[in-house]
Scaffold this motif. Structure first.
Motif, PDB file in Angstrom:
ATOM      1  N   THR A 100      25.071 -36.706  28.180  1.00  0.00           N
ATOM      2  CA  THR A 100      25.253 -35.786  27.064  1.00  0.00           C
ATOM      3  C   THR A 100      26.720 -35.642  26.674  1.00  0.00           C
ATOM      4  OG1 THR A 100      25.292 -33.936  28.634  1.00  0.00           O
ATOM      5  CG2 THR A 100      23.175 -34.495  27.642  1.00  0.00           C
ATOM      6  N   ILE A 101      27.622 -35.727  27.635  1.00  0.00           N
ATOM      7  CA  ILE A 101      29.048 -35.602  27.322  1.00  0.00           C
ATOM      8  C   ILE A 101      29.495 -36.767  26.453  1.00  0.00           C
ATOM      9  CG2 ILE A 101      31.367 -35.533  28.320  1.00  0.00           C
ATOM     10  CD1 ILE A 101      30.158 -34.226  30.795  1.00  0.00           C
ATOM     11  N   PHE A 102      29.092 -37.972  26.809  1.00  0.00           N
ATOM     12  CA  PHE A 102      29.496 -39.167  26.067  1.00  0.00           C
ATOM     13  C   PHE A 102      28.803 -39.231  24.707  1.00  0.00           C
ATOM     14  CE2 PHE A 102      29.073 -43.651  24.959  1.00  0.00           C
ATOM     15  CZ  PHE A 102      30.384 -44.099  25.111  1.00  0.00           C
ATOM     16  N   LEU A 103      27.507 -38.951  24.669  1.00  0.00           N
ATOM     17  CA  LEU A 103      26.749 -39.102  23.427  1.00  0.00           C
ATOM     18  C   LEU A 103      27.038 -37.995  22.431  1.00  0.00           C
ATOM     19  CD1 LEU A 103      23.301 -40.204  24.903  1.00  0.00           C
ATOM     20  CD2 LEU A 103      24.969 -41.631  23.713  1.00  0.00           C
ATOM     21  N   SER A 104      27.562 -36.870  22.873  1.00  0.00           N
ATOM     22  CA  SER A 104      27.891 -35.790  21.944  1.00  0.00           C
ATOM     23  C   SER A 104      29.286 -35.936  21.355  1.00  0.00           C
ATOM     24  CB  SER A 104      27.784 -34.435  22.655  1.00  0.00           C
ATOM     25  OG  SER A 104      28.691 -34.351  23.745  1.00  0.00           O
ATOM     26  N   SER A 105      29.992 -37.006  21.669  1.00  0.00           N
ATOM     27  CA  SER A 105      31.320 -37.228  21.109  1.00  0.00           C
ATOM     28  C   SER A 105      31.223 -37.643  19.649  1.00  0.00           C
ATOM     29  CB  SER A 105      32.058 -38.300  21.912  1.00  0.00           C
ATOM     30  OG  SER A 105      31.409 -39.554  21.785  1.00  0.00           O
ATOM     31  N   THR A 106      32.290 -37.433  18.923  1.00  0.00           N
ATOM     32  CA  THR A 106      32.319 -37.794  17.509  1.00  0.00           C
ATOM     33  C   THR A 106      32.158 -39.294  17.325  1.00  0.00           C
ATOM     34  OG1 THR A 106      33.782 -35.919  17.071  1.00  0.00           O
ATOM     35  CG2 THR A 106      33.685 -37.647  15.397  1.00  0.00           C
ATOM     36  N   GLU A 107      32.784 -40.075  18.195  1.00  0.00           N
ATOM     37  CA  GLU A 107      32.732 -41.525  18.060  1.00  0.00           C
ATOM     38  C   GLU A 107      31.310 -42.048  18.272  1.00  0.00           C
ATOM     39  OE1 GLU A 107      36.580 -40.033  18.535  1.00  0.00           O
ATOM     40  OE2 GLU A 107      34.919 -39.875  19.959  1.00  0.00           O
ATOM     41  N   ALA A 108      30.625 -41.560  19.316  1.00  0.00           N
ATOM     42  CA  ALA A 108      29.256 -41.999  19.561  1.00  0.00           C
ATOM     43  C   ALA A 108      28.334 -41.592  18.426  1.00  0.00           C
ATOM     44  CB  ALA A 108      28.750 -41.433  20.888  1.00  0.00           C
ATOM     45  N   GLN A 109      28.496 -40.378  17.925  1.00  0.00           N
ATOM     46  CA  GLN A 109      27.638 -39.917  16.838  1.00  0.00           C
ATOM     47  C   GLN A 109      27.939 -40.626  15.524  1.00  0.00           C
ATOM     48  OE1 GLN A 109      24.904 -37.864  16.901  1.00  0.00           O
ATOM     49  NE2 GLN A 109      25.192 -38.161  19.107  1.00  0.00           N
ATOM     50  N   ASP A 110      29.179 -41.063  15.325  1.00  0.00           N
ATOM     51  CA  ASP A 110      29.484 -41.861  14.129  1.00  0.00           C
ATOM     52  C   ASP A 110      28.692 -43.160  14.133  1.00  0.00           C
ATOM     53  OD1 ASP A 110      31.196 -39.974  13.143  1.00  0.00           O
ATOM     54  OD2 ASP A 110      33.021 -40.936  13.900  1.00  0.00           O
ATOM     55  N   VAL A 111      28.632 -43.821  15.284  1.00  0.00           N
ATOM     56  CA  VAL A 111      27.859 -45.061  15.392  1.00  0.00           C
ATOM     57  C   VAL A 111      26.371 -44.767  15.249  1.00  0.00           C
ATOM     58  CG1 VAL A 111      27.280 -46.990  16.906  1.00  0.00           C
ATOM     59  CG2 VAL A 111      29.624 -46.163  16.807  1.00  0.00           C
ATOM     60  N   VAL A 112      25.896 -43.696  15.887  1.00  0.00           N
ATOM     61  CA  VAL A 112      24.474 -43.345  15.803  1.00  0.00           C
ATOM     62  C   VAL A 112      24.080 -43.009  14.373  1.00  0.00           C
ATOM     63  CG1 VAL A 112      22.746 -41.641  16.524  1.00  0.00           C
ATOM     64  CG2 VAL A 112      24.318 -42.610  18.200  1.00  0.00           C
ATOM     65  N   ASN A 113      24.892 -42.223  13.686  1.00  0.00           N
ATOM     66  CA  ASN A 113      24.573 -41.867  12.301  1.00  0.00           C
ATOM     67  C   ASN A 113      24.626 -43.078  11.385  1.00  0.00           C
ATOM     68  OD1 ASN A 113      24.136 -39.067  12.657  1.00  0.00           O
ATOM     69  ND2 ASN A 113      26.329 -38.693  12.716  1.00  0.00           N
ATOM     70  N   ALA A 114      25.555 -44.002  11.655  1.00  0.00           N
ATOM     71  CA  ALA A 114      25.604 -45.227  10.862  1.00  0.00           C
ATOM     72  C   ALA A 114      24.355 -46.075  11.095  1.00  0.00           C
ATOM     73  CB  ALA A 114      26.865 -46.020  11.202  1.00  0.00           C
ATOM     74  N   LEU A 115      23.857 -46.107  12.326  1.00  0.00           N
ATOM     75  CA  LEU A 115      22.603 -46.803  12.603  1.00  0.00           C
ATOM     76  C   LEU A 115      21.424 -46.085  11.949  1.00  0.00           C
ATOM     77  CD1 LEU A 115      23.100 -47.628  16.394  1.00  0.00           C
ATOM     78  CD2 LEU A 115      23.050 -49.277  14.532  1.00  0.00           C
ATOM     79  N   TRP A 116      21.439 -44.766  11.965  1.00  0.00           N
ATOM     80  CA  TRP A 116      20.348 -43.988  11.400  1.00  0.00           C
ATOM     81  C   TRP A 116      20.233 -44.200   9.887  1.00  0.00           C
ATOM     82  CZ3 TRP A 116      16.184 -41.279  12.755  1.00  0.00           C
ATOM     83  CH2 TRP A 116      15.658 -40.345  11.872  1.00  0.00           C
ATOM     84  N   THR A 117      21.363 -44.238   9.193  1.00  0.00           N
ATOM     85  CA  THR A 117      21.342 -44.382   7.737  1.00  0.00           C
ATOM     86  C   THR A 117      21.331 -45.833   7.281  1.00  0.00           C
ATOM     87  OG1 THR A 117      23.768 -44.243   7.679  1.00  0.00           O
ATOM     88  CG2 THR A 117      22.519 -42.188   7.433  1.00  0.00           C
ATOM     89  N   GLY A 118      21.521 -46.772   8.198  1.00  0.00           N
ATOM     90  CA  GLY A 118      21.490 -48.176   7.821  1.00  0.00           C
ATOM     91  C   GLY A 118      22.821 -48.730   7.380  1.00  0.00           C
ATOM     92  N   GLU A 119      23.918 -47.969   7.546  1.00  0.00           N
ATOM     93  CA  GLU A 119      25.230 -48.521   7.239  1.00  0.00           C
ATOM     94  C   GLU A 119      25.599 -49.622   8.232  1.00  0.00           C
ATOM     95  OE1 GLU A 119      28.100 -45.412   7.031  1.00  0.00           O
ATOM     96  OE2 GLU A 119      26.850 -44.143   5.757  1.00  0.00           O
ATOM     97  N   ILE A 120      25.119 -49.485   9.462  1.00  0.00           N
ATOM     98  CA  ILE A 120      25.232 -50.537  10.469  1.00  0.00           C
ATOM     99  C   ILE A 120      23.817 -50.970  10.820  1.00  0.00           C
ATOM    100  CG2 ILE A 120      25.977 -51.110  12.808  1.00  0.00           C
ATOM    101  CD1 ILE A 120      28.179 -49.080  12.554  1.00  0.00           C
ATOM    102  N   VAL A 121      23.584 -52.270  10.827  1.00  0.00           N
ATOM    103  CA  VAL A 121      22.256 -52.796  11.119  1.00  0.00           C
ATOM    104  C   VAL A 121      22.318 -53.693  12.339  1.00  0.00           C
ATOM    105  CG1 VAL A 121      21.461 -52.646   8.741  1.00  0.00           C
ATOM    106  CG2 VAL A 121      22.603 -54.719   9.519  1.00  0.00           C
ATOM    107  N   GLN A 122      21.171 -53.893  12.928  1.00  0.00           N
ATOM    108  CA  GLN A 122      21.062 -54.717  14.130  1.00  0.00           C
ATOM    109  C   GLN A 122      20.843 -56.177  13.739  1.00  0.00           C
ATOM    110  OE1 GLN A 122      18.533 -53.504  17.669  1.00  0.00           O
ATOM    111  NE2 GLN A 122      17.263 -55.106  16.829  1.00  0.00           N
ATOM    112  N   LYS A 123      21.575 -57.044  14.403  1.00  0.00           N
ATOM    113  CA  LYS A 123      21.446 -58.479  14.177  1.00  0.00           C
ATOM    114  C   LYS A 123      21.109 -59.140  15.504  1.00  0.00           C
ATOM    115  CE  LYS A 123      23.981 -62.575  12.594  1.00  0.00           C
ATOM    116  NZ  LYS A 123      25.288 -63.090  12.105  1.00  0.00           N
TER     117      LYS A 123
END
Length: 613
Positions: free
Chosen positions: A161-184
């Motif tokens: 929870t400490i690592f995943l609640s960081s701004t950096e981790a959530q930036d990547v998660v939100n980008a994955l959630w909205t599709g700004e970053i996609v899986q290849k």
């Protein structure tokens, strides 16, 4: 001062070359994990409270300590968060298997997680997705290579929870959630996270009509909610008054039942495919309590369908019996599918409630373990007392009496003629109602308080797991249920004799046809709100970030007011104003030590001058 604390440029240069041009082997990463463990043992040789380690102004995790850990990774700085999270997992294993040193090892695990978060915070923003998504392997204790996993996936599996609640981790998660970053997907089931670029730079509706956007977690979640609500309507119609339609026209499957079992089959296939891919390509730690619930739901639907088919093949005098059993089993599905908390868990309140329920059910394992042992003992004792008079009731009757007593409906009249049986029955009610139920209430209270006290971090960790779980299994072409049956029947067989390019084109045509309506909504949404031309709409719907106020124009604004000529706001420069501010990035102990060091230096200079005279 050690020299490695000042060589940030060389370290960043090595970091840029580490993750992509150099892929560390499992042996290399295992050596780095062991070195980090040794560093952590030297950093925390005694027990330290986790609150003191995780504090923003911690005197344990100082900037100097962070620099030492970054230097310890050498040319593999971008693999450092992954290795720190691996070291955290090993310290937690040590803590659970060595109760005498639980506090020390748990504190070291927290220190590794905090260091991983702080190091990611210091990483270049353009390398953030690479650090989070690059998948590594380490050498296990039995000598085998581990599953390939990234820092983000390791944090999710370990519930960091400490690592995943960081701004950096959530930036990547939100980008994955909205599709700004996609899986290849690459060779050997390796996965990269890359920025999404439309096939055309145009912002028109047709250029955004891309079937690959169905794999975006945000759209998967919306599609899943719509399908699930439709499934509830179908289920409600299929089980509505089933026994009143017993004429010859309703002995066969009606339209609602056909749709129900068709969708149930698609859900079962989807869940089975998810279980298989997680076991094969990920790890069993990726499974959650709700995966087990989905398994039970699919099993009940399959059992009801089997009994319904048996009723169609049975003799005329057995048709109604098998049909009745089918609908009885189908009725047990209702509590599972109406459990909407698993569908709307993307909303913060519902997601937090789901975390509480899941944690409570896990904590209740202690209660049910004690209950099962005591229940066996009391059931055996009651059965022995019943057999003493020469007449024996069925075991199910004894178990039913004990279960009713557990649920606050004891039947004392059953044992009124047997003083020994009455005493034993009283004893069972006392143990369950006074002792065990209070233990269960205490466990529930503890689990609820643990989640609520850290609700924000718990939900962010849960949201990260939900997002990555939707795209974690390597699947290039996403066919959400119930359309996954179309993939099995019309698409998958052609993969055997089609080239990869032709197979991809064929998938695009099939997905574009089958999902034209949802793809149209997605294209309209993205072309309307996700373009630069309509950026004002997105900014209007979302409030501004107060953290963006650190610009020179905001720090020292210039007054251009015709009503107040010659007047100014920035009479005192911003830099002069903040000179009197305390340094909130340092703990009180660090500030005092710095002042003591400054006094020592001044005293040394004074003594040197006095001796010179």
């Amino acid at each position: 001062m050690p020299s490695f604390l000042d060589n940030g440029d060389a370290e960043d240069h090595a970091s840029l070359l580490s993750a992509r041009s150099v892929r560390p082997s499992p042996d290399t990463l295992t050596k780095l994990v062991k070195r980090l463990r040794a560093l952590t043992l030297a950093l925390l040789p005694v027990e330290v409270e986790p609150e003191n380690i995780n504090a923003p102004t911690s005197r344990v995790i100082t900037p100097q300590v962070i620099s030492a850990y970054r230097a310890a990774a050498g040319d593999f700085t971008e693999a450092l968060p992954y290795c720190l999270l691996r070291a955290r997992a090993e310290f937690l294993w040590d803590a659970s298997h060595n109760p005498a040193d639980y506090g020390e090892n748990y504190g070291r695990a927290v220190a590794c997680e905090v260091l991983a978060r702080r190091i990611v915070h210091l990483s270049p923003p353009d390398r953030l997705s690479t650090i989070m998504s690059t998948r590594y392997q380490h050498r296990q204790l039995d000598g085998d290579d581990s599953e390939m996993t990234s820092a983000l996936e390791t944090a999710i599996d370990g519930h960091c929870t400490i690592f995943l609640s960081s701004t950096e981790a959530q930036d990547v998660v939100n980008a994955l959630w909205t599709g700004e970053i996609v899986q290849k997907n690459n060779a050997h089931h390796d996965i990269d996270y890359v920025s999404f670029t439309p096939y055309s730079e145009s912002t028109s509706f047709w250029s955004r009509l891309d079937p690959s956007r169905l794999s975006v977690p945000r759209y998967q979640n919306a599609f899943r909610i719509i399908i699930w609500l439709f499934f509830l309507v179908v289920y409600s119609q299929a089980v509505r008054e089933p026994l009143e339609r017993l004429d010859d026209n309703h002995l066969l499957l009606d339209n609602w039942e056909i749709v129900l079992y068709f969708m149930g089959l698609s859900f079962a296939v989807e869940d089975f495919h998810k279980f298989f891919t997680l076991l094969k390509f990920v790890t069993w730690r990726a499974f959650t309590f709700w995966n087990v619930m989905a398994f039970f739901t699919d099993s009940l639907l399959l059992a009801a369908f089997t009994l319904r088919v048996m009723s169609l093949q049975a003799s005329p005098d057995q048709v109604l019996g098998w049909r009745l059993k089918s609908f009885q089993v189908l009725s047990f599905v209702s509590p599972f599918i109406w459990w909407l908390v698993t569908v709307f868990d993307g909303f913060k309140y519902v997601g937090t409630m789901q975390i509480c329920i899941s944690r409570m059910l896990k904590e209740s394992g202690i209660f049910f373990a004690l209950l099962s042992v005591l229940g066996i003992g009391f059931a055996q004792g009651m059965y022995a007392l019943d057999a003493a008079d020469g007449t024996v009731e069925s075991a199910a009757t004894v178990i039913n009496a004990l279960a009713q007593a557990l649920l606050s409906a004891p039947d004392y009249g059953r044992y009124a003629t047997s003083p020994a049986g009455m005493i034993l029955f009283y004893f069972w009610n006392t143990v369950t109602a006074i002792i065990l139920l209070n233990v269960l209430i205490s466990l529930f209270s503890s689990a609820y308080s643990d989640v609520v006290d850290d609700a924000e971090a718990q939900y962010l960790a849960f949201f990260a797991g939900k997002t990555v779980g939707m795209i974690r299994a390597p699947d290039s072409y996403v066919y959400p249920a119930p359309f996954n049956l179309i993939e099995i029947i019309l698409v998958a067989p052609f993969e055997l004799f089609m080239s990869s390019k032709r197979y991809a084109t064929y998938n695009r045509y099939v997905m574009g046809t089958a999902f034209f309506i949802p793809l149209s909504f997605i294209a309209f949404f993205e072309s309307s709100t996700e373009t630069r031309r309509n950026r004002w709409l997105k900014d209007w719907l979302r409030s501004g970030d107060e953290g963006e106020a650190e610009t020179p124009a905001h720090r020292d604004p210039i007054v251009d007011d015709q009503d107040c000529p010659g007047l100014s706001i920035s009479k005192v420069p911003f830099e002069d104003l903040i000179q009197v501010f305390p340094n909130t990035q340092e703990s009180a102990e660090t500030s005092i030590l710095k002042e003591i060091d400054a006094l020592k230096q001044q005293l040394a200079v004074l003594v040197e001058r006095l001796e010179a005279r």
